[in-house]
Design an enzyme around this catalytic site. Structure first.
Site, PDB file in Angstrom:
ATOM      1  N   SER A  66      -9.571   0.393   7.994  1.00 14.42           N
ATOM      2  CA  SER A  66      -9.072   0.426   6.624  1.00 14.42           C
ATOM      3  C   SER A  66      -8.612  -0.897   6.038  1.00 14.42           C
ATOM      4  O   SER A  66      -8.314  -0.974   4.852  1.00 14.42           O
ATOM      5  CB  SER A  66      -7.931   1.443   6.509  1.00 14.42           C
ATOM      6  OG  SER A  66      -8.421   2.739   6.701  1.00 14.42           O
TER       7      SER A  66
ATOM      8  N   LYS B 177       0.838  -1.198   0.000  1.00  8.20           N
ATOM      9  CA  LYS B 177       0.000   0.000   0.000  1.00  8.20           C
ATOM     10  C   LYS B 177       0.875   1.251   0.000  1.00  8.20           C
ATOM     11  O   LYS B 177       1.911   1.303   0.676  1.00  8.20           O
ATOM     12  CB  LYS B 177      -0.905  -0.045   1.234  1.00  8.20           C
ATOM     13  CG  LYS B 177      -1.943   1.056   1.339  1.00  8.20           C
ATOM     14  CD  LYS B 177      -2.811   0.804   2.571  1.00  8.20           C
ATOM     15  CE  LYS B 177      -3.758   1.943   2.853  1.00  8.20           C
ATOM     16  NZ  LYS B 177      -4.570   1.689   4.073  1.00  8.20           N
TER      17      LYS B 177
ATOM     18  N   SER C  67      -9.273   2.518   3.784  1.00 12.26           N
ATOM     19  CA  SER C  67      -8.386   3.176   2.849  1.00 12.26           C
ATOM     20  C   SER C  67      -7.577   2.200   1.987  1.00 12.26           C
ATOM     21  O   SER C  67      -6.928   2.624   1.045  1.00 12.26           O
ATOM     22  CB  SER C  67      -7.431   4.093   3.612  1.00 12.26           C
ATOM     23  OG  SER C  67      -6.561   3.358   4.461  1.00 12.26           O
TER      24      SER C  67
END
Length: 472
Positions: A183, A84, A159
């Site tokens: 997230s 990520k 997220s």
């Protein structure tokens, strides 16, 4: 108006070296010599190219030289994956989903990146996230959002939306995610994946959050199978284990022990779950009872100011980023942060004097959480208060006051585990929405209770295998 083109189901499953393998299955094929790691990386890169035009999940692509591969001895050796884009990977820029600065190439791996690579994965690039991970939907003021592969007119969550979209679409079997308010679990629920937020301290501490007054972020993965998440956690523990937590080890299936499980369908702060979400929880209750577990209603009594306090802490994080953002890259300008980030910061500045009381109350939440768990092994709840919203509903271009109301009406269950530091797992429920989207349910445990969560997840997966996007 959303067009028919934008409401397609998109996946990359095909007859190549990845086939329909999960990460554990692909790693086993590589160990047996049936598939080469380089071949798997090339095929995964081709799968990513095939879906990226529709999903917009990737921030940075990389070539795949041997130096980018993880440990050859790792449990997931040769499995292609992504990191990520809020976590440093040597030589790649870390953009945090923000247009407020020009990111620099990282000078080293983040500690968690090293732990992730120890599992043996081969990193193909970095996945997109909303700015600084603040939003539960991976959308932007300008530019394409990350789209849900089950139905591209809808959000992939946030997220860790880019990671979830790639894994759900079959581009890679497993990908890095992290969770500061939901997230990992939110995009897992939106995309029909397994998403475990570990206990605070279970994996190495995130660089940024370790310096905060309250560490709410845990790193982990999203995957399509329970055994992939279990294998990753065991590999991470082999690299580094926190001696203050009970070991998890490799969980490989359900336990014989029957559990006492509490359940709730409305959030502790009074947000009511929608009809489809309530149905997913009650159907899961019925399954658990059929499997021999004892399931009873539970009330999670937390301070009624919890939501406001968490929002203030969220604003503090945005404020600190505005002050320290120049360390992230060149030309940082806090005025170029998106509407959600600016709104959080401005709200905090108006109310900053509450900070000491907010921190005291948030830290005391663990006492109320522990009291609610007395007599229960796990607690079942929704992941989110309503089903996955369409693209645009949670866009940072929505005026802040309206947007924050929408977020609080959606993200009403996950933040408690971040504040308390307890493990929490999102699993796909049996049902889907009318739009063909997955619905998630969440199991939360005691500190260090990942083994119990994974054992139950194995049992539920075996009882009713998760829906497959290639069958949609």
């Amino acid at each position: 108006m959303t067009t028919f083109e934008e409401r397609a189901t998109v996946h990359a499953f095909r007859d190549d070296s990845l086939g329909e393998h999960d990460a554990v299955g692909l790693a086993a094929a590589i160990r047996r010599g049936e598939v080469g790691a380089a071949e798997a990386a090339r095929d995964a890169a081709e799968r990513v190219r095939a879906v990226e035009e529709r999903l917009h999940a990737v921030q940075t692509h990389v070539d795949v030289p041997v130096s980018r591969a993880g440990s050859a001895a790792g449990a997931l050796a040769g499995v292609p994956s992504f990191v990520k884009d809020n976590t440093d990977y040597l030589g790649l820029p870390t953009g945090h989903g923000s247009a407020a600065f020009e990111p620099r190439p990282a000078r080293r791996h983040a500690p968690f990146t090293r732990q992730f690579l120890s599992s043996g994965v081969t990193v193909l690039g970095k996945t997109r996230l909303p700015e600084f991970g603040f939003s539960p939907s991976t959308e932007y003021e300008t530019g394409e959002p990350v789209r849900n592969p089950w139905n591209t007119g809808f959000s992939a969550g946030g997220s860790s939306g880019g990671s979830a979209a790639l894994v759900a679409a079959g581009a890679v079997p497993i990908a890095h995610a992290n969770d500061g308010g939901g997230s990992i679990r939110i995009p897992a629920a939106c995309c029909g994946l397994v998403g475990l937020k570990p206990t605070r301290g279970r994996v190495v501490t995130n660089d940024q959050s370790g310096r905060l007054p309250l560490d709410i972020v845990s790193d982990g993965v999203v995957s399509r199978s329970v055994r992939d998440t279990a294998a990753f956690l065991a590999a991470a523990e082999a690299h580094w284990r926190n001696p203050r937590l009970p070991p998890v080890g490799l969980v490989e299936g359900p336990a014989r022990r029957r559990l006492r499980i509490g359940f709730l369908v409305d959030s502790p702060n009074g947000v009511h779950a929608d009809t489809a979400t309530r149905a997913a929880v009650t159907e899961t209750v019925a399954r658990l009872e059929r499997l021999g577990h004892t399931v009873e209603p539970v009330e999670l009594r937390i301070d009624p100011r919890f939501t406001d306090d968490f929002l203030t802490y969220w604003g503090l994080l945005s404020f600190l980023l505005g002050v320290t953002g120049r360390t992230l890259g060149a030309g940082f300008d806090r005025h170029r942060m998106d509407g959600l980030s600016r709104g959080l910061r401005e709200a905090y500045v108006k109310d900053w004097r509450r900070t000491p009381g907010v921190l005291r109350r948030l830290k005391r939440t663990r006492e109320a959480y522990a009291a609610s768990f007395r007599g229960f092994d796990l607690v079942l709840s929704p992941v989110l208060a309503h089903t996955t919203p369409p693209i645009g509903h949670l866009s940072p271009a929505v005026p802040y006051e309206e947007l924050i109301e929408r977020i609080l009406a959606y993200v009403a269950f996950t933040p408690v585990n971040n504040v308390v530091g307890t493990p929490s797992l999102s699993l796909p429920a049996a049902a889907a929405t009318e739009d063909g989207l997955p619905v998630g349910v969440m199991f939360s445990g005691r500190p260090g209770g990942e083994r119990t969560l994974l054992e139950l997840a194995f049992e539920l997966e075996a009882d009713r295998p998760f829906r497959r996007i290639q069958d949609a």
